[in-house]
Design a protein around this motif. Structure first.
Motif, PDB file in Angstrom:
ATOM      1  N   LYS A  36      13.484  71.447  19.669  1.00 10.58           N
ATOM      2  CA  LYS A  36      13.632  71.664  21.097  1.00 10.58           C
ATOM      3  C   LYS A  36      14.604  72.813  21.300  1.00 10.58           C
ATOM      4  O   LYS A  36      15.382  73.128  20.419  1.00 10.58           O
ATOM      5  N   GLU A  66       9.524  70.635  30.889  1.00 12.79           N
ATOM      6  CA  GLU A  66       9.958  69.711  29.842  1.00 12.79           C
ATOM      7  C   GLU A  66       8.815  69.416  28.885  1.00 12.79           C
ATOM      8  O   GLU A  66       7.703  69.115  29.308  1.00 12.79           O
ATOM      9  N   GLU A  69       8.217  73.650  25.393  1.00 19.79           N
ATOM     10  CA  GLU A  69       9.083  74.713  24.901  1.00 19.79           C
ATOM     11  C   GLU A  69       8.296  75.782  24.145  1.00 19.79           C
ATOM     12  O   GLU A  69       8.589  76.964  24.251  1.00 19.79           O
TER      13      GLU A  69
END
Length: 94
Positions: A36, A66, A69
């Motif tokens: 992340k 969210e 990425e």
């Protein structure tokens, strides 16, 4: 008996603390797995810093959702010509 314990079965045991399971043992060195994006502050702050660093970026380029990425990094990769790993590093250092 030489080297044995009082009962005579095997070598004498030293004062050893109970074994700690490997998943509870402290890590000597940090493990860096960046699945992340890691960033300091809020995304709006990071977005502003990215715009300063890479003048050609637009709000659409920096649209962050969210769990998506990789899509963001793909857009940035095309726009600025750096690898995803380089971009992750740059974002975490901002």
């Amino acid at each position: 008996m030489r080297g044995g314990n009082a009962v005579g079965k095997g070598p004498a045991k030293k004062n050893v603390s109970p074994r700690i399971p490997s998943w509870k043992q402290p890590i000597n060195q940090p493990i860096t797995i960046m699945t992340k994006l890691e960033m300091k502050g809020t995304w709006n702050e990071t977005k502003g810093k990215l715009k300063q660093k890479y003048a050609g970026l637009t709000d659409d380029d920096l649209l962050f959702e969210e769990g998506k990425e990789d899509e963001l990094l793909g857009r940035l990769q095309k726009k600025v010509g750096q690898t995803k790993e380089d971009l992750r590093k740059a974002i975490s250092e901002l």
